[in-house]
Each structure stands twice: as structure tokens, then as C-alpha cells.
Design a protein around this motif. Structure first.
Motif, PDB file in Angstrom:
ATOM      1  N   LEU A  61       0.792  -1.257   0.195  1.00  0.00           N
ATOM      2  CA  LEU A  61       0.161  -0.261   0.150  1.00  0.00           C
ATOM      3  C   LEU A  61       0.830   1.327  -0.267  1.00  0.00           C
ATOM      4  O   LEU A  61       1.877   1.081   0.367  1.00  0.00           O
ATOM      5  CB  LEU A  61      -1.146   0.506   1.542  1.00  0.00           C
ATOM      6  N   THR A  62       0.456   2.309  -0.881  1.00  0.00           N
ATOM      7  CA  THR A  62       1.562   3.472  -1.070  1.00  0.00           C
ATOM      8  C   THR A  62       0.697   5.097  -0.813  1.00  0.00           C
ATOM      9  O   THR A  62       0.048   4.734  -1.813  1.00  0.00           O
ATOM     10  CB  THR A  62       2.113   3.082  -2.376  1.00  0.00           C
ATOM     11  N   GLY A  63       1.723   5.988  -0.362  1.00  0.00           N
ATOM     12  CA  GLY A  63       1.494   6.235  -0.578  1.00  0.00           C
ATOM     13  C   GLY A  63       2.300   7.890  -0.682  1.00  0.00           C
ATOM     14  O   GLY A  63       3.537   7.763  -0.384  1.00  0.00           O
ATOM     15  N   SER A  64       1.500   9.379  -1.303  1.00  0.00           N
ATOM     16  CA  SER A  64       2.702  10.083  -1.541  1.00  0.00           C
ATOM     17  C   SER A  64       2.920  11.633  -0.127  1.00  0.00           C
ATOM     18  O   SER A  64       1.961  11.445   0.164  1.00  0.00           O
ATOM     19  CB  SER A  64       2.706  10.844  -2.636  1.00  0.00           C
ATOM     20  N   LEU A  65       3.591  11.598   0.235  1.00  0.00           N
ATOM     21  CA  LEU A  65       3.749  12.767   1.339  1.00  0.00           C
ATOM     22  C   LEU A  65       3.850  14.424   0.962  1.00  0.00           C
ATOM     23  O   LEU A  65       3.633  15.124   1.629  1.00  0.00           O
ATOM     24  CB  LEU A  65       4.976  12.659   2.492  1.00  0.00           C
ATOM     25  N   ASP A  66       4.420  14.622  -0.062  1.00  0.00           N
ATOM     26  CA  ASP A  66       4.945  15.346  -0.492  1.00  0.00           C
ATOM     27  C   ASP A  66       5.259  17.012   0.313  1.00  0.00           C
ATOM     28  O   ASP A  66       4.963  17.954   0.847  1.00  0.00           O
ATOM     29  CB  ASP A  66       3.312  16.307  -1.379  1.00  0.00           C
ATOM     30  N   GLN A  67       6.552  15.915   1.340  1.00  0.00           N
ATOM     31  CA  GLN A  67       7.124  17.391   2.364  1.00  0.00           C
ATOM     32  C   GLN A  67       6.003  17.934   3.403  1.00  0.00           C
ATOM     33  O   GLN A  67       5.674  18.953   3.963  1.00  0.00           O
ATOM     34  CB  GLN A  67       8.012  17.854   1.606  1.00  0.00           C
ATOM     35  N   ASP A  68       4.925  16.725   3.219  1.00  0.00           N
ATOM     36  CA  ASP A  68       4.142  17.553   3.882  1.00  0.00           C
ATOM     37  C   ASP A  68       3.458  16.482   5.450  1.00  0.00           C
ATOM     38  O   ASP A  68       3.704  15.920   5.107  1.00  0.00           O
ATOM     39  CB  ASP A  68       2.080  17.672   3.232  1.00  0.00           C
ATOM     40  N   PRO A  69       3.973  17.569   6.548  1.00  0.00           N
ATOM     41  CA  PRO A  69       4.065  17.036   8.057  1.00  0.00           C
ATOM     42  C   PRO A  69       2.805  15.750   8.236  1.00  0.00           C
ATOM     43  O   PRO A  69       2.492  14.385   9.085  1.00  0.00           O
ATOM     44  CB  PRO A  69       4.387  17.643   8.682  1.00  0.00           C
ATOM     45  N   ALA A  70       1.426  17.137   8.336  1.00  0.00           N
ATOM     46  CA  ALA A  70       0.325  16.503   8.540  1.00  0.00           C
ATOM     47  C   ALA A  70      -0.182  15.625   7.688  1.00  0.00           C
ATOM     48  O   ALA A  70      -0.830  14.569   8.029  1.00  0.00           O
ATOM     49  CB  ALA A  70      -0.739  17.614   8.045  1.00  0.00           C
ATOM     50  N   ARG A  71       0.350  15.400   6.557  1.00  0.00           N
ATOM     51  CA  ARG A  71       0.351  13.739   5.657  1.00  0.00           C
ATOM     52  C   ARG A  71       0.545  12.640   6.296  1.00  0.00           C
ATOM     53  O   ARG A  71       0.326  11.960   6.001  1.00  0.00           O
ATOM     54  CB  ARG A  71       0.752  14.533   4.031  1.00  0.00           C
ATOM     55  N   GLU A  72       1.968  12.926   6.528  1.00  0.00           N
ATOM     56  CA  GLU A  72       2.403  12.315   6.708  1.00  0.00           C
ATOM     57  C   GLU A  72       1.733  11.386   8.221  1.00  0.00           C
ATOM     58  O   GLU A  72       1.842  10.603   7.679  1.00  0.00           O
ATOM     59  CB  GLU A  72       3.863  12.483   7.118  1.00  0.00           C
ATOM     60  N   ARG A  73       1.469  12.145   8.787  1.00  0.00           N
ATOM     61  CA  ARG A  73       0.731  11.707  10.143  1.00  0.00           C
ATOM     62  C   ARG A  73      -0.313  10.708   9.514  1.00  0.00           C
ATOM     63  O   ARG A  73      -1.000   9.702  10.708  1.00  0.00           O
ATOM     64  CB  ARG A  73       0.807  12.742  10.979  1.00  0.00           C
ATOM     65  N   ASP A  74      -0.227  11.652   8.774  1.00  0.00           N
ATOM     66  CA  ASP A  74      -2.922  10.963   8.711  1.00  0.00           C
ATOM     67  C   ASP A  74      -2.414   9.297   7.789  1.00  0.00           C
ATOM     68  O   ASP A  74      -3.217   8.793   8.244  1.00  0.00           O
ATOM     69  CB  ASP A  74      -3.321  12.054   7.975  1.00  0.00           C
ATOM     70  N   LEU A  75      -1.257   9.600   7.000  1.00  0.00           N
ATOM     71  CA  LEU A  75      -1.245   8.094   6.648  1.00  0.00           C
ATOM     72  C   LEU A  75      -0.457   7.234   6.860  1.00  0.00           C
ATOM     73  O   LEU A  75      -0.869   5.948   7.030  1.00  0.00           O
ATOM     74  CB  LEU A  75      -0.144   8.710   4.942  1.00  0.00           C
ATOM     75  N   ALA A  76       0.206   7.339   7.558  1.00  0.00           N
ATOM     76  CA  ALA A  76       0.358   6.495   8.669  1.00  0.00           C
ATOM     77  C   ALA A  76      -0.139   6.060   9.766  1.00  0.00           C
ATOM     78  O   ALA A  76       0.141   4.550   9.755  1.00  0.00           O
ATOM     79  CB  ALA A  76       2.315   6.790   9.843  1.00  0.00           C
ATOM     80  N   ALA A  77      -0.755   6.495  10.035  1.00  0.00           N
ATOM     81  CA  ALA A  77      -2.100   6.291  11.333  1.00  0.00           C
ATOM     82  C   ALA A  77      -2.661   5.398  10.463  1.00  0.00           C
ATOM     83  O   ALA A  77      -3.559   3.989  11.244  1.00  0.00           O
ATOM     84  CB  ALA A  77      -2.822   7.161  12.085  1.00  0.00           C
ATOM     85  N   ALA A  78      -3.428   5.432   8.987  1.00  0.00           N
ATOM     86  CA  ALA A  78      -4.380   5.476   8.535  1.00  0.00           C
ATOM     87  C   ALA A  78      -4.011   3.711   7.565  1.00  0.00           C
ATOM     88  O   ALA A  78      -4.021   2.683   7.924  1.00  0.00           O
ATOM     89  CB  ALA A  78      -4.843   5.806   7.071  1.00  0.00           C
ATOM     90  N   PHE A  79      -2.127   3.635   7.804  1.00  0.00           N
ATOM     91  CA  PHE A  79      -1.807   2.419   7.464  1.00  0.00           C
ATOM     92  C   PHE A  79      -1.580   1.154   8.283  1.00  0.00           C
ATOM     93  O   PHE A  79      -2.260   0.188   8.548  1.00  0.00           O
ATOM     94  CB  PHE A  79      -0.712   2.041   6.925  1.00  0.00           C
ATOM     95  N   ALA A  80      -1.458   1.997   9.853  1.00  0.00           N
ATOM     96  CA  ALA A  80      -1.487   0.724  11.195  1.00  0.00           C
ATOM     97  C   ALA A  80      -3.248   0.799  11.012  1.00  0.00           C
ATOM     98  O   ALA A  80      -2.727  -0.217  11.832  1.00  0.00           O
ATOM     99  CB  ALA A  80      -1.622   1.994  12.718  1.00  0.00           C
ATOM    100  N   GLU A  81      -4.497   1.481  11.033  1.00  0.00           N
ATOM    101  CA  GLU A  81      -5.483   1.028  11.209  1.00  0.00           C
ATOM    102  C   GLU A  81      -5.643   0.154  10.295  1.00  0.00           C
ATOM    103  O   GLU A  81      -6.798  -1.148  11.006  1.00  0.00           O
ATOM    104  CB  GLU A  81      -6.401   1.985  10.830  1.00  0.00           C
ATOM    105  N   ARG A  82      -4.698  -0.030   9.161  1.00  0.00           N
ATOM    106  CA  ARG A  82      -5.232  -0.855   8.464  1.00  0.00           C
ATOM    107  C   ARG A  82      -4.892  -2.308   8.735  1.00  0.00           C
ATOM    108  O   ARG A  82      -4.703  -3.119   8.004  1.00  0.00           O
ATOM    109  CB  ARG A  82      -5.079  -0.777   7.310  1.00  0.00           C
ATOM    110  N   GLN A  83      -3.576  -2.572   9.447  1.00  0.00           N
ATOM    111  CA  GLN A  83      -2.985  -3.634  10.295  1.00  0.00           C
ATOM    112  C   GLN A  83      -2.625  -3.998   9.488  1.00  0.00           C
ATOM    113  O   GLN A  83      -1.721  -4.899   9.429  1.00  0.00           O
ATOM    114  CB  GLN A  83      -4.065  -4.603  11.046  1.00  0.00           C
ATOM    115  N   THR A  84      -1.241  -3.436   8.732  1.00  0.00           N
ATOM    116  CA  THR A  84      -0.600  -3.262   7.808  1.00  0.00           C
ATOM    117  C   THR A  84       1.222  -4.193   8.228  1.00  0.00           C
ATOM    118  O   THR A  84       0.841  -3.874   9.712  1.00  0.00           O
ATOM    119  CB  THR A  84       0.469  -2.065   6.979  1.00  0.00           C
ATOM    120  N   ASP A  85       2.063  -4.798   8.413  1.00  0.00           N
ATOM    121  CA  ASP A  85       2.366  -6.014   9.124  1.00  0.00           C
ATOM    122  C   ASP A  85       3.577  -4.735   9.281  1.00  0.00           C
ATOM    123  O   ASP A  85       4.906  -5.517  10.167  1.00  0.00           O
ATOM    124  CB  ASP A  85       2.792  -7.259   8.161  1.00  0.00           C
TER     125      ASP A  85
END
Length: 321
Positions: A92-116
Motif C-alpha cells: 500500500l503506497t502514499g505520497s507525502l509531498d514533504q507535508d508532516p500532516a499528510r505523513e501523520r494521517d497516512l501512517a495512522a491509516a496504514f496502522a489502522e489497516r494493520q499492515t505488517d
């Protein structure tokens, strides 16, 4: 799966083995199961499967890079994907565009989906959010983390940048301008440090926070028209390099001002003059990061590792003026 078993005339255990890719099922029975799966349009339920598995793995990993449309990030991503696919793992992949808020949101979203696990190119912001939202192995790629620990796979930015500048000095240049990214990024800090070490007290004009072609083009014009006009330019990332090329061509000085860029880019060798670059190895960065993550997922608990992937200076013409 019970519906598939009834349609195929086999046991539930046989269906389970076929669906999970086991090779111990007789070919004729496996063919019946696959035919029933196709007819019934059966799809495994990932959540239910994970609950039944002893290791609770989802066989997915997350990858967060700066911009997956950029050739460098795309090459890193492809190498990770190849390693994952060989293990039957989805990415599962995402682009961050040097945006810390986007980093936090996407990292949390992947964690919610329980990626390994997660492979992350940090935005440069503090990574405390990983401790609160991410309960999985994390490997950092391309940039050093701030406020977090984990295996890190990065290029030899300091020595690569210093080598580029020494290459220009060897051609007689002393007024060498620097064009780089925001210094909150570890890559920008390290490349600027390499530039400073090579030039010492002779460090020339430096412009930071150049994140697109237009800004880099304007900065190039400024350093060439300043009171101590530069005779050479070291551009510390590919967008800065391309912006510098545009400015030099607009000014008609592409054959008079030397240029070395950090990071190769498509068709750099076809320009006039061809662009001398410090080339990274994005495929090796991605492959190494993936292998490190899979080791952690499998239970490796050693101390965090920092792995440096060598860069290579490629002389093509622009850096030899």
C-alpha cells in the motif's frame, strides 16, 4: 469457503489449502476448487483470515515516499514492490509531498489497516506520532528520522556532495554556488555539509528551500547576477538541477557555467551539454529497505542499523567546463 467446497465436491480443508496457495492438493482437485471460486466469485475476507492466523499478519506493508510520480521515488517503490511480491506480500503506497500532516494521517491509516510493517521517507518533522499510532516495524529510507529510531537506509550524501564540489574545484572553479532543498530535510543538511567541507572558507552563495523548477530557475539567475557571480553551480537535487539548466539556457550560458547535480534524472545525458551528476542507486535503496523490514517482521530484534548506499559521480560534460 463452505459454498466453494460444496460446489467443488471437496472438503473445506482442501479449499483452504488451495486458497492459501499450498501445493499439496492433487491437481484435479485444485482445478475443481479454482473453477468453483471463479463461478461463485469468491474472495477471501482478509480481516477474518487475519483473526484465524496465529501470527495475525495481513501480508501487506505500507510505503510512504515523497512523491511516487518522481523517477527517484518510483524506482525505490518498484524495488520494494518486487521484493514484496516475491514473498506474496501486497504494498500500500502514499505520497507525502514533504507535508508532516499528510505523513501523520497516512501512517495512522496504514496502522489502522494493520499492515505488517512500514517503509517511510520522513518529511523532516518530528516522528513522535509513530510511537502513538504505529505498532509495527518501521524502516526509514532516503532520509534520516527525527524523534524515532529504526533501521535506516540512505545514500552517502555528504561524501557524494563533497566529491561533486571537489570535481568542480579540480577544473579551476572557486566561486561555486549551492542550490538545495529545505534544511529540515536530512538529505539537504548532509549535502550542504559536503559542499561546505569541500569548499571550506571559499563557500559561495547558497540558496535553500528550492522545491520546484521555477524557484530553482530564479535562484540560478540570482546567483549568476550577484556581486560575486558564480562560475559553477552544485545543485543538490534533481528539481534544482533542471531549474538551473533552464536558467542557463535562457541566459545563453550553458557552455560557460559548470554544473553538477545531485541525483540523476531521465535524459540528463541527452542535453547540451550533457549533465554531470552524482547518481544515487534508488533500486538498491528500496531493495535494502525492504529486506530490512522483512527481517524485522520475521522477528529480528537487534539494535537499529544505519545502512549507507554509495553514490557515483558520472562526468558527462556540464561539470567539466
Amino acid at each position: 469457503m463452505n459454498d466453494v467446497a460444496r460446489a467443488a465436491g471437496v472438503s473445506l480443508k482442501t479449499v483452504s489449502r488451495v486458497v492459501n496457495g499450498e501445493t499439496t492438493v492433487a491437481p484435479d482437485l485444485a482445478a475443481k476448487v479454482r473453477a468453483a471460486v471463479e463461478t461463485l466469485d469468491y474472495r477471501p475476507h482478509l480481516g477474518a483470515s487475519m483473526l484465524r492466523r496465529n501470527d495475525r499478519r495481513t501480508r501487506t506493508i505500507g510505503v510512504l515516499l515523497d512523491d511516487v510520480s518522481h523517477p527517484f521515488s518510483a524506482a525505490v517503490h518498484r524495488a520494494i514492490e518486487d521484493q514484496a511480491r516475491a514473498r506474496g506480500i501486497h504494498v500500500l503506497t502514499g505520497s507525502l509531498d514533504q507535508d508532516p500532516a499528510r505523513e501523520r494521517d497516512l501512517a495512522a491509516a496504514f496502522a489502522e489497516r494493520q499492515t505488517d510493517g512500514l517503509i517511510l521517507a520522513p518529511t523532516g518533522a518530528d516522528l513522535d506520532h509513530l510511537a502513538f499510532h504505529v505498532d509495527m516495524p518501521v524502516v526509514f529510507v532516503d532520509r534520516l528520522p527525527t524523534g524515532a529510531t529504526g533501521d535506516t537506509v540512505v545514500s552517502t550524501n555528504v561524501s557524494g556532495a563533497a566529491g561533486a564540489v571537489r570535481h568542480l574545484i579540480a577544473r579551476g572553479h572557486r566561486r561555486i554556488a549551492y542550490l538545495g532543498a529545505n534544511l529540515r530535510l536530512s538529505t539537504a543538511r548532509e549535502r550542504f555539509l559536503g559542499y561546505q567541507r569541500a569548499l571550506g572558507h571559499r563557500a559561495g552563495p547558497a540558496v535553500h528551500d528550492l522545491h520546484d523548477l521555477t524557484a530553482a530557475e530564479r535562484a540560478t539567475v540570482a546567483v549568476l547576477r550577484g556581486p560575486s557571480s558564480a562560475t559553477a553551480i552544485f545543485a543538490a537535487h534533481s528539481m534544482a538541477t533542471i531549474g538551473a539548466v533552464r536558467a542557463l539556457r535562457h541566459l545563453g550560458r550553458q557552455h560557460r557555467i559548470a554544473l553538477v547535480g545531485f541525483d540523476d534524472f531521465p535524459m540528463a545525458d541527452l542535453l547540451d551539454p550533457p549533465i554531470t551528476v552524482v547518481a544515487q542507486d534508488p533500486a538498491r535503496l528500496g531493495r535494502t529497505a525492504a529486506l530490512s523490514l522483512f527481517e524485522r517482521i520475521e522477528g529480528h530484534t537487534g539494535p537499529p542499523r544505519e545502512i549507507r548506499i554509495p553514490t557515483t559521480l558520472i562526468p558527462r560534460g556540464s561539470g567539466e567546463l
